[in-house]
Design a protein around this motif. Structure first.
Motif, PDB file in Angstrom:
ATOM      1  N   GLN A  89       0.899  -1.123   0.099  1.00 52.60           N
ATOM      2  CA  GLN A  89       0.016  -0.068  -0.052  1.00 52.60           C
ATOM      3  C   GLN A  89       1.113   1.154  -0.046  1.00 52.60           C
ATOM      4  O   GLN A  89       0.498   2.261  -0.643  1.00 52.60           O
ATOM      5  CB  GLN A  89      -0.999   0.082   1.441  1.00 52.60           C
ATOM      6  N   LYS A  90       2.123   1.171   0.772  1.00 49.46           N
ATOM      7  CA  LYS A  90       2.732   2.478   0.728  1.00 49.46           C
ATOM      8  C   LYS A  90       3.536   2.554  -0.627  1.00 49.46           C
ATOM      9  O   LYS A  90       3.513   3.659  -1.060  1.00 49.46           O
ATOM     10  CB  LYS A  90       4.205   2.296   1.766  1.00 49.46           C
ATOM     11  N   SER A  91       3.827   1.510  -1.271  1.00 50.39           N
ATOM     12  CA  SER A  91       4.378   1.714  -2.735  1.00 50.39           C
ATOM     13  C   SER A  91       3.278   2.112  -3.754  1.00 50.39           C
ATOM     14  O   SER A  91       3.294   3.075  -4.409  1.00 50.39           O
ATOM     15  CB  SER A  91       4.867   0.347  -3.217  1.00 50.39           C
ATOM     16  N   VAL A  92       2.015   1.622  -3.641  1.00 48.54           N
ATOM     17  CA  VAL A  92       1.039   2.439  -4.589  1.00 48.54           C
ATOM     18  C   VAL A  92       0.772   3.834  -3.989  1.00 48.54           C
ATOM     19  O   VAL A  92       0.354   4.595  -4.855  1.00 48.54           O
ATOM     20  CB  VAL A  92      -0.408   1.380  -4.087  1.00 48.54           C
ATOM     21  N   LEU A  93       0.447   4.109  -2.845  1.00 50.07           N
ATOM     22  CA  LEU A  93       0.433   5.500  -2.474  1.00 50.07           C
ATOM     23  C   LEU A  93       1.618   6.300  -3.158  1.00 50.07           C
ATOM     24  O   LEU A  93       1.278   7.569  -3.551  1.00 50.07           O
ATOM     25  CB  LEU A  93       0.567   5.696  -0.900  1.00 50.07           C
ATOM     26  N   SER A  94       2.768   6.034  -2.813  1.00 53.10           N
ATOM     27  CA  SER A  94       3.857   6.695  -3.415  1.00 53.10           C
ATOM     28  C   SER A  94       3.810   7.037  -4.912  1.00 53.10           C
ATOM     29  O   SER A  94       4.043   8.016  -5.519  1.00 53.10           O
ATOM     30  CB  SER A  94       5.196   5.943  -3.286  1.00 53.10           C
ATOM     31  N   ASP A  95       3.385   5.889  -5.751  1.00 51.20           N
ATOM     32  CA  ASP A  95       3.178   6.042  -7.192  1.00 51.20           C
ATOM     33  C   ASP A  95       2.028   6.891  -7.635  1.00 51.20           C
ATOM     34  O   ASP A  95       2.107   7.561  -8.558  1.00 51.20           O
ATOM     35  CB  ASP A  95       2.835   4.618  -7.814  1.00 51.20           C
ATOM     36  N   SER A  96       0.951   6.698  -6.588  1.00 46.84           N
ATOM     37  CA  SER A  96      -0.364   7.815  -6.825  1.00 46.84           C
ATOM     38  C   SER A  96       0.250   9.012  -6.659  1.00 46.84           C
ATOM     39  O   SER A  96      -0.266  10.052  -7.400  1.00 46.84           O
ATOM     40  CB  SER A  96      -1.500   7.322  -6.065  1.00 46.84           C
ATOM     41  N   LYS A  97       1.081   9.380  -5.728  1.00 46.12           N
ATOM     42  CA  LYS A  97       1.499  10.826  -5.339  1.00 46.12           C
ATOM     43  C   LYS A  97       2.506  11.351  -6.400  1.00 46.12           C
ATOM     44  O   LYS A  97       2.357  12.308  -6.966  1.00 46.12           O
ATOM     45  CB  LYS A  97       2.208  10.894  -3.959  1.00 46.12           C
ATOM     46  N   THR A  98       3.203  10.451  -7.064  1.00 48.37           N
ATOM     47  CA  THR A  98       4.143  10.826  -8.108  1.00 48.37           C
ATOM     48  C   THR A  98       3.112  11.149  -9.559  1.00 48.37           C
ATOM     49  O   THR A  98       3.333  12.276 -10.371  1.00 48.37           O
ATOM     50  CB  THR A  98       5.097   9.700  -8.464  1.00 48.37           C
ATOM     51  N   GLN A  99       2.323  10.447  -9.634  1.00 44.59           N
ATOM     52  CA  GLN A  99       1.342  10.536 -10.911  1.00 44.59           C
ATOM     53  C   GLN A  99       0.619  11.795 -10.603  1.00 44.59           C
ATOM     54  O   GLN A  99       0.499  12.678 -11.714  1.00 44.59           O
ATOM     55  CB  GLN A  99       0.215   9.505 -10.926  1.00 44.59           C
ATOM     56  N   LEU A 103       0.616  14.936 -13.109  1.00 48.50           N
ATOM     57  CA  LEU A 103      -0.639  15.648 -13.872  1.00 48.50           C
ATOM     58  C   LEU A 103      -0.719  16.905 -13.596  1.00 48.50           C
ATOM     59  O   LEU A 103      -1.200  17.659 -14.063  1.00 48.50           O
ATOM     60  CB  LEU A 103      -1.721  14.876 -13.224  1.00 48.50           C
ATOM     61  N   GLN A 104      -0.517  17.510 -12.087  1.00 48.32           N
ATOM     62  CA  GLN A 104      -0.462  18.818 -11.868  1.00 48.32           C
ATOM     63  C   GLN A 104       0.594  19.714 -12.576  1.00 48.32           C
ATOM     64  O   GLN A 104      -0.012  20.885 -12.974  1.00 48.32           O
ATOM     65  CB  GLN A 104      -0.399  19.060 -10.287  1.00 48.32           C
ATOM     66  N   VAL A 105       1.408  19.252 -12.763  1.00 45.89           N
ATOM     67  CA  VAL A 105       2.630  20.054 -13.516  1.00 45.89           C
ATOM     68  C   VAL A 105       2.107  20.048 -14.849  1.00 45.89           C
ATOM     69  O   VAL A 105       2.188  21.194 -15.495  1.00 45.89           O
ATOM     70  CB  VAL A 105       3.992  19.378 -13.436  1.00 45.89           C
ATOM     71  N   GLU A 106       1.596  18.910 -15.608  1.00 47.57           N
ATOM     72  CA  GLU A 106       1.136  19.083 -17.070  1.00 47.57           C
ATOM     73  C   GLU A 106      -0.129  20.052 -17.225  1.00 47.57           C
ATOM     74  O   GLU A 106      -0.365  20.730 -18.111  1.00 47.57           O
ATOM     75  CB  GLU A 106       0.496  17.796 -17.439  1.00 47.57           C
ATOM     76  N   ASN A 107      -1.165  20.161 -15.916  1.00 46.00           N
ATOM     77  CA  ASN A 107      -2.210  20.869 -16.060  1.00 46.00           C
ATOM     78  C   ASN A 107      -1.835  22.175 -16.005  1.00 46.00           C
ATOM     79  O   ASN A 107      -2.222  23.109 -16.726  1.00 46.00           O
ATOM     80  CB  ASN A 107      -2.970  20.652 -14.780  1.00 46.00           C
ATOM     81  N   GLU A 108      -0.867  22.919 -15.024  1.00 48.56           N
ATOM     82  CA  GLU A 108      -0.346  23.959 -15.142  1.00 48.56           C
ATOM     83  C   GLU A 108       0.206  24.534 -16.416  1.00 48.56           C
ATOM     84  O   GLU A 108       0.081  25.708 -16.748  1.00 48.56           O
ATOM     85  CB  GLU A 108       0.663  24.229 -13.849  1.00 48.56           C
ATOM     86  N   ASP A 109       1.169  23.899 -17.014  1.00 44.96           N
ATOM     87  CA  ASP A 109       1.555  24.217 -18.208  1.00 44.96           C
ATOM     88  C   ASP A 109       0.572  24.169 -19.487  1.00 44.96           C
ATOM     89  O   ASP A 109       0.680  25.150 -20.191  1.00 44.96           O
ATOM     90  CB  ASP A 109       2.722  22.818 -18.782  1.00 44.96           C
ATOM     91  N   MET A 110      -0.541  23.355 -19.356  1.00 45.16           N
ATOM     92  CA  MET A 110      -1.702  23.466 -20.544  1.00 45.16           C
ATOM     93  C   MET A 110      -2.301  24.764 -20.237  1.00 45.16           C
ATOM     94  O   MET A 110      -2.630  25.441 -21.098  1.00 45.16           O
ATOM     95  CB  MET A 110      -2.617  22.409 -20.297  1.00 45.16           C
ATOM     96  N   ASN A 111      -2.517  25.098 -18.937  1.00 43.78           N
ATOM     97  CA  ASN A 111      -3.414  26.324 -18.694  1.00 43.78           C
ATOM     98  C   ASN A 111      -2.362  27.660 -19.007  1.00 43.78           C
ATOM     99  O   ASN A 111      -2.939  28.575 -19.674  1.00 43.78           O
ATOM    100  CB  ASN A 111      -3.637  26.601 -17.133  1.00 43.78           C
TER     101      ASN A 111
END
Length: 161
Positions: A89-99, A103-111
Motif C-alpha cells: 500500500q505504501k508503494s501504491v501511495l507513493s506511485d499515486s503521489k508521483t502521478q 498531472l498537476q505540472v502538466e495541467n499548469e503547463d496547459m493552462n
C-alpha cells in the motif's frame, strides 16, 4: 623477598621461548587446603521417583510446547502478511503521489499555454468584422453579491469610466 616483576610471574621476554627451570618453591604461595570428604546424601525412593518424573518429558508438556510453537508461528505469519500488505500500500501511495504531481505540472503547463495562445487583438478584429462594438456605459449592469465568494483574478480589470 624483593623480586622483580619478571621473577614473580615467571615472565620471559624476547622472541624465542626458553626452557623454564624448575624452581624449588611451589608456583602458588597459598597453603593447600585440606578437602573434607563429602558426605553422600541419602535419598529416599520417593525422592528418586520425583526426580525421574521431573526429568522426563511427559505428554502434557509436549502438547503445551507444540501449542506455543503453533501460536508463535501463526502470529509471525500474520505479522509478515500485514507487513507485506502495508509495504504494498505504501508503494501504491507513493506511485499515486508521483502521478498526481506529474498531472498537476502538466495541467499548469496547459493552462499557461492556453492563456498565452489567446490574442485579444485578433478577437477584437474578428468582433468588428461581425459588426460588434464596445458596450456603452448604459449597457453595463453592476451586480452586487451579498455572499462573499471566492473569485480568481487572472489579469488587471480595466476601469469602466
Amino acid at each position: 623477598m624483593d623480586k622483580t616483576r619478571q621473577e614473580r610471574y615467571n615472565m620471559i621476554y624476547g622472541n624465542t621461548a626458553r626452557k623454564i627451570e624448575a624452581s624449588t618453591q611451589p608456583a602458588s604461595t597459598q597453603p593447600e587446603r585440606k578437602q573434607r570428604p563429602r558426605r553422600k546424601v541419602q535419598t529416599t525412593p520417593q525422592t528418586k521417583q520425583n526426580q525421574k518424573r521431573v526429568q522426563s518429558i511427559d505428554l502434557a508438556f509436549i502438547k503445551v510446547l507444540v501449542a506455543g510453537i503453533c501460536v508463535i508461528a501463526a502470529m509471525s505469519f500474520f505479522y509478515l502478511s500485514e507487513r507485506a500488505q502495508f509495504m504494498k500500500q505504501k508503494s501504491v501511495l507513493s506511485d499515486s503521489k508521483t502521478q498526481l504531481n506529474t498531472l498537476q505540472v502538466e495541467n499548469e503547463d496547459m493552462n499557461l499555454e492556453i492563456e498565452q495562445s489567446i490574442k485579444f487583438d485578433t478577437i477584437e478584429t474578428a468582433a468588428k468584422k461581425y459588426g460588434m462594438s464596445k458596450p456603452d456605459a448604459s449597457h453595463i449592469l453592476r451586480y452586487e453579491s451579498q455572499d462573499a465568494e471566492y473569485i480568481r483574478q487572472y489579469g488587471k480589470i480595466p476601469n469602466a469610466d
